[in-house]
Design a protein around this motif. Structure first.
Motif, PDB file in Angstrom:
ATOM      1  N   VAL A   1      14.708   2.333  18.793  1.00  0.00           N
ATOM      2  CA  VAL A   1      14.394   1.075  19.477  1.00  0.00           C
ATOM      3  C   VAL A   1      15.184  -0.042  18.811  1.00  0.00           C
ATOM      4  N   TYR A   2      16.275  -0.447  19.423  1.00  0.00           N
ATOM      5  CA  TYR A   2      17.062  -1.525  18.807  1.00  0.00           C
ATOM      6  C   TYR A   2      17.761  -2.396  19.842  1.00  0.00           C
ATOM      7  N   LYS A   3      18.612  -1.833  20.666  1.00  0.00           N
ATOM      8  CA  LYS A   3      19.364  -2.652  21.614  1.00  0.00           C
ATOM      9  C   LYS A   3      18.496  -3.216  22.739  1.00  0.00           C
ATOM     10  N   ASN A   4      17.540  -2.404  23.217  1.00  0.00           N
ATOM     11  CA  ASN A   4      16.755  -2.800  24.389  1.00  0.00           C
ATOM     12  C   ASN A   4      15.273  -2.952  24.052  1.00  0.00           C
ATOM     13  N   PHE A   5      14.986  -3.523  22.903  1.00  0.00           N
ATOM     14  CA  PHE A   5      13.611  -3.692  22.441  1.00  0.00           C
ATOM     15  C   PHE A   5      12.766  -4.454  23.459  1.00  0.00           C
TER      16      PHE A   5
ATOM     17  N   PRO B   1      13.736   0.642   1.095  1.00  0.00           N
ATOM     18  CA  PRO B   1      13.358  -0.611   0.436  1.00  0.00           C
ATOM     19  C   PRO B   1      13.128  -1.783   1.389  1.00  0.00           C
ATOM     20  N   ASP B   2      13.852  -1.811   2.501  1.00  0.00           N
ATOM     21  CA  ASP B   2      13.709  -2.923   3.449  1.00  0.00           C
ATOM     22  C   ASP B   2      12.849  -2.541   4.662  1.00  0.00           C
TER      23      ASP B   2
ATOM     24  N   SER C   1       7.072  -9.943  19.002  1.00  0.00           N
ATOM     25  CA  SER C   1       8.358  -9.749  18.328  1.00  0.00           C
ATOM     26  C   SER C   1       9.429  -9.181  19.243  1.00  0.00           C
ATOM     27  N   LYS C   2       9.207  -9.239  20.551  1.00  0.00           N
ATOM     28  CA  LYS C   2      10.079  -8.544  21.498  1.00  0.00           C
ATOM     29  C   LYS C   2      11.530  -9.033  21.490  1.00  0.00           C
ATOM     30  N   ASP C   3      11.763 -10.248  21.009  1.00  0.00           N
ATOM     31  CA  ASP C   3      13.128 -10.779  20.973  1.00  0.00           C
ATOM     32  C   ASP C   3      13.790 -10.603  19.604  1.00  0.00           C
ATOM     33  N   LYS C   4      13.119  -9.906  18.710  1.00  0.00           N
ATOM     34  CA  LYS C   4      13.639  -9.694  17.359  1.00  0.00           C
ATOM     35  C   LYS C   4      14.784  -8.679  17.370  1.00  0.00           C
ATOM     36  N   LYS C   5      15.787  -8.922  16.537  1.00  0.00           N
ATOM     37  CA  LYS C   5      16.883  -7.964  16.393  1.00  0.00           C
ATOM     38  C   LYS C   5      16.447  -6.863  15.441  1.00  0.00           C
ATOM     39  N   LEU C   6      16.592  -5.621  15.877  1.00  0.00           N
ATOM     40  CA  LEU C   6      16.096  -4.491  15.104  1.00  0.00           C
ATOM     41  C   LEU C   6      17.216  -3.595  14.591  1.00  0.00           C
ATOM     42  N   ASN C   7      16.899  -2.852  13.548  1.00  0.00           N
ATOM     43  CA  ASN C   7      17.789  -1.820  13.048  1.00  0.00           C
ATOM     44  C   ASN C   7      17.678  -0.575  13.918  1.00  0.00           C
ATOM     45  N   TYR C   8      18.737   0.229  13.933  1.00  0.00           N
ATOM     46  CA  TYR C   8      18.758   1.473  14.710  1.00  0.00           C
ATOM     47  C   TYR C   8      17.596   2.399  14.337  1.00  0.00           C
ATOM     48  N   LEU C   9      17.208   2.409  13.078  1.00  0.00           N
ATOM     49  CA  LEU C   9      16.131   3.303  12.608  1.00  0.00           C
ATOM     50  C   LEU C   9      14.770   2.641  12.817  1.00  0.00           C
ATOM     51  N   SER C  10      14.434   2.380  14.062  1.00  0.00           N
ATOM     52  CA  SER C  10      13.161   1.737  14.408  1.00  0.00           C
ATOM     53  C   SER C  10      12.395   2.613  15.389  1.00  0.00           C
TER      54      SER C  10
END
Length: 232
Positions: free
Chosen positions: A176-180, A205-206, A216-225
Motif C-alpha cells: 500500500v503506497y502509490k494508491n493509498f 527502526p523507522d 491518513s489517506k493522503d500520507k505518502k507511504l513506503n512500499y513496505l506498508s
C-alpha cells in the motif's frame, strides 16, 4: 556441481524473527546474495540478516528490475542466474536473501524457477510474512472460526480489489503506497475501514503504525506498508 543455493526468508524486519534453520544457512554461507532494485542502494534483507553473516562471507549485490513486464527483457535475470550458477560450479554454498517468505510475493520465486530449470541444487527456507508479524505485534487475530481471508496486493486493478473485498470477512492488503487514498475509499465502501490498521516497515527502526487509516489517506507511504482489517 557441488554447490547449493538456499533461498532464505528473513521476515519483515526484526532480526530475531529468523528461524534457526535460516540463521544456520546464513552462518554457513560462502556467498550471500543481496537483491536490490536499480533505484536504491543497499538491501533491507541484508540489513536484517547482517548480524548472522560471518566476517569471511562474500556479499554480492544483484540488481532485479521492479517491473511488471520483466518477461519482455530477461537480460538482468539471465545475468544473475549465470553468476549464481558459476558460484555453484565452484562448489560454493550460496544464500539468496529475501524479505518475508521466499514463496510469497517475492522476487525469489522467479529466481528459483530459473535456477531449478538450470539444474541447480536449491532449498527454500520459509520466513515470517509481514502480516503475521503485524498481527502478533498488534495482538489481533488474522482470521477466526470460519472467517474467509483475502490477501490482496494494492497494486491490483480497482475492480479486482473491490471484488476481493466483497467476498471476504478479513483482509490483508500489501504494498500500500502509490494508491493509498484509493484503497481507503474502497475499504470504506466495503465496510472494512473502521477496523483497519496500517503498519509500515514492520520491525525496522523507522516502523510506523497508523490506527486511524481514514485520517491518513493522503500520507505518502513506503512500499513496505500493509493493512490488516475486517468487516465492521
Amino acid at each position: 556441481m557441488n554447490g547449493k543455493v538456499f533461498g532464505v526468508g528473513v521476515g519483515p524486519g526484526d532480526s530475531e524473527l529468523l528461524t534457526v534453520k535460516a540463521v544456520n544457512a546464513i552462518k554457513g554461507a560462502d556467498v550471500i546474495i543481496a537483491p536490490r532494485t536499480e533505484k536504491k542502494e543497499g538491501s533491507v534483507a541484508l540489513d536484517i540478516a547482517r548480524c548472522y553473516i560471518g566476517e569471511n562471507t562474500e556479499i554480492v549485490y544483484q540488481i532485479y528490475p521492479m517491473v511488471k513486464g520483466f518477461s519482455e527483457d530477461t537480460s538482468a535475470w539471465e545475468k544473475n542466474k549465470a553468476e549464481i550458477m558459476a558460484m555453484l560450479e565452484q562448489g560454493k554454498q550460496v544464500v539468496f536473501l529475501t524479505l518475508g517468505d521466499p514463496m510469497f510475493y517475492s522476487t525469489y520465486i522467479y529466481v528459483y524457477n530459473r535456477l531449478k530449470e538450470a539444474g541447480a541444487n536449491i532449498e527454500t527456507i520459509p520466513g515470517i510474512p509481514a502480516f503475521c508479524a503485524i498481527a502478533s505485534y498488534l495482538g489481533r487475530s488474522i482470521v477466526e472460526g470460519d472467517d474467509i481471508l483475502s490477501i490482496i496486493p494494492a497494486t491490483v486493478s480497482e475492480d479486482k480489489l473491490k471484488k476481493a473485498l466483497a467476498t471476504c470477512d478479513n483482509a490483508v492488503i500489501m504494498k500500500v503506497y502509490k494508491n493509498f487514498s484509493q484503497v481507503v475509499d474502497n475499504l470504506d465502501e466495503a465496510s472494512m475501514l473502521k477496523n483497519a490498521t496500517l503498519v509500515s516497515r514492520c520491525g525496522l527502526p523507522d516502523e510506523e503504525i497508523i490506527t486511524d487509516v481514514a485520517a491518513s489517506k493522503d500520507k505518502k507511504l513506503n512500499y513496505l506498508s500493509t493493512i490488516l482489517t475486517k468487516r465492521d
